[in-house]
Structures are given as structure tokens and as C-alpha cells.
Design a protein around this motif. Structure first.
Motif, PDB file in Angstrom:
ATOM      1  N   GLY A  13       0.812  -1.215   0.000  1.00  0.00           N
ATOM      2  CA  GLY A  13       0.000   0.000   0.000  1.00  0.00           C
ATOM      3  C   GLY A  13       0.838   1.254   0.000  1.00  0.00           C
ATOM      4  N   GLU A  14       0.147   2.327   0.347  1.00  0.00           N
ATOM      5  CA  GLU A  14       0.737   3.658   0.292  1.00  0.00           C
ATOM      6  C   GLU A  14       0.446   4.306   1.634  1.00  0.00           C
ATOM      7  N   ILE A  15       1.460   4.803   2.314  1.00  0.00           N
ATOM      8  CA  ILE A  15       1.215   5.390   3.641  1.00  0.00           C
ATOM      9  C   ILE A  15       1.911   6.742   3.792  1.00  0.00           C
ATOM     10  N   SER A  16       1.421   7.516   4.770  1.00  0.00           N
ATOM     11  CA  SER A  16       2.140   8.702   5.244  1.00  0.00           C
ATOM     12  C   SER A  16       2.435   8.437   6.701  1.00  0.00           C
ATOM     13  N   VAL A  17       3.634   8.798   7.158  1.00  0.00           N
ATOM     14  CA  VAL A  17       3.980   8.577   8.558  1.00  0.00           C
ATOM     15  C   VAL A  17       3.897   9.904   9.308  1.00  0.00           C
ATOM     16  N   ALA A  18       4.258   9.870  10.596  1.00  0.00           N
ATOM     17  CA  ALA A  18       4.172  11.065  11.441  1.00  0.00           C
ATOM     18  C   ALA A  18       5.054  12.194  10.890  1.00  0.00           C
ATOM     19  N   PRO A  19       4.597  13.444  11.042  1.00  0.00           N
ATOM     20  CA  PRO A  19       5.421  14.592  10.643  1.00  0.00           C
ATOM     21  C   PRO A  19       6.722  14.651  11.457  1.00  0.00           C
ATOM     22  N   ASP A  20       7.732  15.300  10.881  1.00  0.00           N
ATOM     23  CA  ASP A  20       9.068  15.315  11.482  1.00  0.00           C
ATOM     24  C   ASP A  20       9.065  15.987  12.864  1.00  0.00           C
ATOM     25  N   LYS A  21       9.621  15.253  13.824  1.00  0.00           N
ATOM     26  CA  LYS A  21       9.627  15.735  15.213  1.00  0.00           C
ATOM     27  C   LYS A  21      10.620  16.882  15.385  1.00  0.00           C
ATOM     28  N   SER A  22      11.819  16.723  14.866  1.00  0.00           N
ATOM     29  CA  SER A  22      12.845  17.777  15.042  1.00  0.00           C
ATOM     30  C   SER A  22      12.390  19.087  14.416  1.00  0.00           C
ATOM     31  N   ILE A  23      11.807  18.991  13.227  1.00  0.00           N
ATOM     32  CA  ILE A  23      11.380  20.216  12.531  1.00  0.00           C
ATOM     33  C   ILE A  23      10.178  20.836  13.252  1.00  0.00           C
ATOM     34  N   SER A  24       9.263  19.990  13.746  1.00  0.00           N
ATOM     35  CA  SER A  24       8.088  20.525  14.455  1.00  0.00           C
ATOM     36  C   SER A  24       8.500  21.320  15.699  1.00  0.00           C
ATOM     37  N   HIS A  25       9.423  20.756  16.512  1.00  0.00           N
ATOM     38  CA  HIS A  25       9.902  21.495  17.703  1.00  0.00           C
ATOM     39  C   HIS A  25      10.451  22.865  17.302  1.00  0.00           C
ATOM     40  N   ARG A  26      11.325  22.833  16.301  1.00  0.00           N
ATOM     41  CA  ARG A  26      12.028  24.063  15.912  1.00  0.00           C
ATOM     42  C   ARG A  26      11.077  25.089  15.313  1.00  0.00           C
ATOM     43  N   ALA A  27      10.089  24.615  14.546  1.00  0.00           N
ATOM     44  CA  ALA A  27       9.154  25.549  13.912  1.00  0.00           C
ATOM     45  C   ALA A  27       8.398  26.340  14.981  1.00  0.00           C
ATOM     46  N   VAL A  28       8.039  25.679  16.078  1.00  0.00           N
ATOM     47  CA  VAL A  28       7.307  26.375  17.142  1.00  0.00           C
ATOM     48  C   VAL A  28       8.232  27.340  17.882  1.00  0.00           C
ATOM     49  N   ILE A  29       9.411  26.861  18.251  1.00  0.00           N
ATOM     50  CA  ILE A  29      10.320  27.702  19.055  1.00  0.00           C
ATOM     51  C   ILE A  29      10.754  28.931  18.256  1.00  0.00           C
ATOM     52  N   LEU A  30      11.148  28.716  17.003  1.00  0.00           N
ATOM     53  CA  LEU A  30      11.636  29.853  16.210  1.00  0.00           C
ATOM     54  C   LEU A  30      10.505  30.813  15.857  1.00  0.00           C
ATOM     55  N   SER A  31       9.310  30.268  15.603  1.00  0.00           N
ATOM     56  CA  SER A  31       8.179  31.161  15.293  1.00  0.00           C
ATOM     57  C   SER A  31       7.830  32.033  16.502  1.00  0.00           C
ATOM     58  N   ALA A  32       8.002  31.479  17.709  1.00  0.00           N
ATOM     59  CA  ALA A  32       7.712  32.254  18.922  1.00  0.00           C
ATOM     60  C   ALA A  32       8.638  33.463  19.024  1.00  0.00           C
ATOM     61  N   LEU A  33       9.840  33.350  18.427  1.00  0.00           N
ATOM     62  CA  LEU A  33      10.826  34.442  18.505  1.00  0.00           C
ATOM     63  C   LEU A  33      10.717  35.421  17.347  1.00  0.00           C
ATOM     64  N   ALA A  34       9.878  35.056  16.354  1.00  0.00           N
ATOM     65  CA  ALA A  34       9.757  35.927  15.183  1.00  0.00           C
ATOM     66  C   ALA A  34       8.901  37.139  15.542  1.00  0.00           C
ATOM     67  N   ARG A  35       8.993  38.167  14.687  1.00  0.00           N
ATOM     68  CA  ARG A  35       8.167  39.357  14.926  1.00  0.00           C
ATOM     69  C   ARG A  35       6.952  39.253  14.014  1.00  0.00           C
ATOM     70  N   GLY A  36       5.841  38.726  14.552  1.00  0.00           N
ATOM     71  CA  GLY A  36       4.614  38.566  13.762  1.00  0.00           C
ATOM     72  C   GLY A  36       4.111  37.132  13.782  1.00  0.00           C
ATOM     73  N   VAL A  37       3.032  36.914  13.035  1.00  0.00           N
ATOM     74  CA  VAL A  37       2.343  35.621  13.093  1.00  0.00           C
ATOM     75  C   VAL A  37       2.918  34.656  12.056  1.00  0.00           C
ATOM     76  N   GLY A  38       3.335  33.474  12.500  1.00  0.00           N
ATOM     77  CA  GLY A  38       3.809  32.422  11.602  1.00  0.00           C
ATOM     78  C   GLY A  38       2.878  31.225  11.677  1.00  0.00           C
ATOM     79  N   THR A  39       2.961  30.347  10.673  1.00  0.00           N
ATOM     80  CA  THR A  39       2.143  29.135  10.722  1.00  0.00           C
ATOM     81  C   THR A  39       3.026  27.898  10.562  1.00  0.00           C
ATOM     82  N   VAL A  40       2.527  26.796  11.100  1.00  0.00           N
ATOM     83  CA  VAL A  40       3.191  25.503  10.922  1.00  0.00           C
ATOM     84  C   VAL A  40       2.119  24.525  10.457  1.00  0.00           C
ATOM     85  N   SER A  41       2.264  24.012   9.228  1.00  0.00           N
ATOM     86  CA  SER A  41       1.300  23.033   8.720  1.00  0.00           C
ATOM     87  C   SER A  41       1.904  21.647   8.828  1.00  0.00           C
ATOM     88  N   ASN A  42       1.037  20.655   9.006  1.00  0.00           N
ATOM     89  CA  ASN A  42       1.452  19.270   9.230  1.00  0.00           C
ATOM     90  C   ASN A  42       2.371  19.169  10.448  1.00  0.00           C
TER      91      ASN A  42
END
Ligand code: S3P
Length: 432
Positions: A13-42
Motif C-alpha cells: 500500500g501507500e502510507i504517510s507517517v508522522a510529521p518530522d519531530k525535530s522540525i516541528s519542535h524548531r518551527a514552534v520555538i523559532l516562530s515564537a521568537l519571530a516578529r509577527g504571526v507564523g504558521t506551521v502546517s502538518n
């Protein structure tokens, strides 16, 4: 929780697995430090990355969630607020180490703590270089283990040759260096995952990378981004090995990040005789992504050491399973870091695989396995194995169990929710 697994027919079959853990952590932490609203999809909705979200919220940053899409209301480099309570990092070393760097240069006091496993993990590796930047940071057990206390203060830049390749330490120093007085230069012994550098470049930080040397000049505000998180190669790894081992399998794993600092498992599985084809290679949000087509094949033993180790450090437990069922001897050396992960993974792999009848010898920095495809014929009744509370050990044992004639009982399987809560459901959709 305990899970009983039996031998599996071909995985198709064809599957999708869990989104990347390392990138997810960093996307939240770095977006919190940005000036303005950021988004993280998946975004990865799993225990570790949710620990990062709740710590970031405690520091005064609003996060709105709709399904797996986050909206993060960044406060700029100086806009975080002191938390009124302890920052609970749960089981997540990435949360604790990255936040220790982030908090060292803030204008307030913080305490970081974790669960029983995290509070035994080494923190001096991040505290020493942060102290060299001027940080006021303390820890339990003579500065070895969490909880950590951080009294934020102005920091200076650092020239630092890292004794071990660690993306967590490197990222903590980069976060501390963003607002330090003077440039920071960090030199790694081998290249570790480079998601922090990639994301900082995209956000407009003044950072340059030459081979193993990273130079960061402080002072620039970070621009918010729309991050899209690829599938996690560390989660795909369990399905790569399962489809390689279970005869007749043909599995397509979609949208997997194949960043060259993370793709060591593809090289090793191919060297062992694995059939892995990469289709539809493309760049998404600065990260290389591909669909992986895995067909079962007969595997043979290999020797792994040196610069490849950081490129597959989290995949070693599942690579050990591939080695157990391969023809001939395999060796892994230079992986002593495995002893200080969510469990002592060298000892956990050796004790649990030997319960299946695998001949495995423990080394200080790895192990030697006498691989044997006939291991799958072993008919010993109802083997019981332990996850050691470690998500990657639990999923590795599940793959081994799918290759065995008789049933296996795996204890402590709830650990998978640290990185891959849908693992069991996904496994059931593709096994026959
Ligand atoms: C990670 C880095 C690695 C890895 C961990 C995630 C990260 O740890 O094992 O699972 O996201 O930075 P080290 O930095 O300790 O090598």
C-alpha cells in the motif's frame, strides 16, 4: 499498555507517517521568537512536540491550533515573559536543551524539568558552553541532570569546538547567540541535523555555514514563516525495515524528509541489499522530500561507524532489527551517545533482541550481531519483551515481532505516543 503481535503477511500500500519531530519542535520555538504571526502546517501532534507547545505558551506566546496547523503569535527576540510555574518538558530532550539556550539570554528566571527519564539525562554538555557565553544556569546532581534553573542575563558570543556532534546542543547555542553581544562560531566534529540552520536562514538570521562550521552574527529580528513539516524519516524507518524484511512487501511511504544530515538509514539499508527507490524528489520549505518505495529483499550484514553515526543515530534500534534477520555479522561502533537517549539504547537493544534468540554482543559504544534469517523460524512460545519506556525501542520490537513465527508480547507500548501516536493503527492498515 501491552501489545501482542503476530507474524505479518506482505506489507502493501501507500502510507504517510508522522510529521518530522525535530522540525516541528524548531518551527514552534523559532516562530515564537519571530516578529509577527507564523504558521506551521502538518505539525506533529505527539507528546514531545506538545510539550514544546505548552512551554512556549507558558512563556507568553499564543498558539492557535486547527487540526495539525498551528498559528504562532511571535513576540520577537525580547518579547517572552517569565513563566509562573516550572516548564515541564515531559520526555523531550530537544525541548529542554533548546529552551535552555533560548532562556539563558532572557531577562527573567526559569526552571525546566522533565519526566523520570529526562531528569536522568546529561545537561552539562549544554550548560558548559552556555556558561562560557555568560549564562547563569544550574542543575541537579552537581550540574549533571535536570531540573535546570536559568537566571537569564545578557550573553556574549562564543567560539566553540563541540566535543560531540549534537544538534540539540548546537541549536541551543544558536538560540542563545541570536541576541548575544558579538558573533558565535560553532564547529561540529561531524555534521548533525541542520534544521535549525536552514530555518534560521529562511527567517533572515545572519548565519553562514561552511562544512562543519557555523557562524551566527546577532541582532537581526526573525521574519515569521509558513512552515510545512515533511514526514519524519525516523518514523518512516520502522516501515522501511519492516517492508524490507517481510517477504512479498511493496510499500510506498509518501512525503519523507531526506535531508542529507538525516538519511543515513537509506545508505545503510541499501548497503545491506535493501531495495529503496526515491521518487518525486522535491524541495518543500527548504527541506528535500521524496516518496520512498520499499520492496522486500534479502539483507546481508554490514559494519557501521564514523561520520554516518549522527546521520542515523535515532534509527540504530531499528537498524539492529534489520541486522538480526540479515545474513552474516554486523557491527555498530562509535554510537556511545545511544546510552544517554530516552533509555540506554545499547543495553535495551541487546537485552530485548537476545530474548528473540538473536546472538548479540554488547560493546561500550555499540554491538556486534550474528545475523540469521532463520531467526524468523524460531518457534519459542509467547516471548515477552520490554520497551524500556522508549518509543523507538517499542516500535523496533514491533517490527521484529512481525517477522517471527510465534506471538510476541511487547510491554510498555504506550511509549510510541512520544513521537508516533498513529503507529499501531497504521501498522494494522498495511499488514495482511
Ligand atoms: C535531535 C537531536 C538528536 C536526536 C534527537 C533529536 C534534535 O539528539 O537523537 O532525537 O531534534 O535536535 P542529540 O542532539 O543529543 O544528538
Amino acid at each position: 499498555m501491552q501489545t501482542t503481535l503476530s507474524k505479518s503477511g506482505p506489507l502493501k500500500g501507500e502510507i504517510s507517517v508522522a510529521p518530522d519531530k525535530s522540525i516541528s519542535h524548531r518551527a514552534v520555538i523559532l516562530s515564537a521568537l519571530a516578529r509577527g504571526v507564523g504558521t506551521v502546517s502538518n505539525f506533529l501532534l505527539a507528546e514531545d512536540t506538545l510539550s514544546t507547545c505548552s512551554c512556549i505558551k507558558q512563556l507568553g506566546v499564543e498558539i492557535k491550533r486547527e487540526g495539525s496547523r498551528l498559528q504562532i503569535f511571535g513576540q520577537g527576540l525580547h518579547g517572552l515573559r517569565e513563566s509562573t510555574s516550572v516548564l515541564d518538558c515531559g520526555n523531550s530532550g530537544t525541548t529542554m536543551r533548546l529552551l535552555s539556550g533560548l532562556l539563558a539570554g532572557q531577562h527573567f528566571f526559569s526552571v525546566l524539568s522533565g519526566d523520570q527519564s529526562l531528569n536522568q539525562r546529561p545537561m552539562k554538555r549544554v550548560m558548559e558552553p552556555l556558561r562560557a557565553m555568560g549564562a547563569d544556569i544550574w542543575a541537579r546532581n552537581n550540574d549533571q541532570n535536570p531540573p535546570l534553573a536559568v537566571k537569564g542575563r545578557p550573553l556574549k558570543g562564543l567560539h566553540y569546538r563541540m566535543p560531540i556532534a549534537s544538534a540539540q546542543v548546537k541549536s541551543a547555542l544558536l538560540l542563545a547567540g541570536l541576541d548575544a553581544d558579538g558573533e558565535s562560531v560553532i564547529i561540529e566534529p561531524e555534521r548533525s541535523r541542520n534544521h535549525s540552520e536552514n530555518m534560521l536562514i529562511a527567517m533572515g538570521a545572519d548565519i553562514s555555514v561552511h562544512r562543519n562550521e557555523i557562524t551566527l552574527r546577532p541582532g537581526r529580528e526573525l521574519e515569521p514563516q509558513d512552515f510545512l513539516v515533511p514526514g519524519d524519516i525516523s518514523s518512516a524507518a520502522f516501515f522501511i525495515v519492516a517492508a524490507s524484511l517481510v517477504p512479498g512487501s511493496e510499500l510506498l511511504i509518501k512525503d519523507i524528509g531526506i535531508n542529507s544530515t538525516r538519511d543515513g538509514i537509506i545508505d545503510v539499508m541499501r548497503e545491506m541489499g535493501g531495495k529503496i527507490d526515491l521518487h518525486n524528489r522535491r524541495i518543500i520549505g527548504g527541506e528535500e522530500v521524496a516518496d520512498l518505495l520499499i520492496c522486500s529483499s534479502s539483507l546481508h550484514g554490514v559494519r557501521i561507524n564514523g561520520e554516518i553515526i549522527p546521520r542515523l543515530i535515532d534509527e540504530i534500534p531499528i537498524i539492529a532489527v534489520a541486522m538480526a534477520f540479515a545474513n552474516g555479522q554486523s557491527t555498530i561502533e562509535g554510537a556511545q551517545e545511544l546510552r544517554v537517549k530516552e533509555s540506554d539504547r545499547i543495553s535495551a537493544i541487546c537485552s530485548e533482541l537476545s530474548k528473540f534468540g538473536c546472538e548479540i554482543e554488547e560493546l561500550v559504544d555499540g554491538f556486534v550481531i550474528q545475523g540469521n534469517p532463520a531467526l524468523s523460524e524460531n518457534k519459542s512460545e509467547n516471548t515477552q519483551v520490554q520497551s524500556h519506556g522508549d518509543h523507538r525501542i517499542a516500535m523496533s520490537l514491533a517490527v521484529a515481532a512481525m517477522c517471527l513465527q510465534s506471538d510476541t508480547q511487547i510491554m510498555g507500548t504506550d511509549a510510541v505516543s512520544i513521537s508516533f501516536p498513529e503507529f499501531w493503527d497504521l501498522l494494522n492498515t498495511i499488514r495482511s
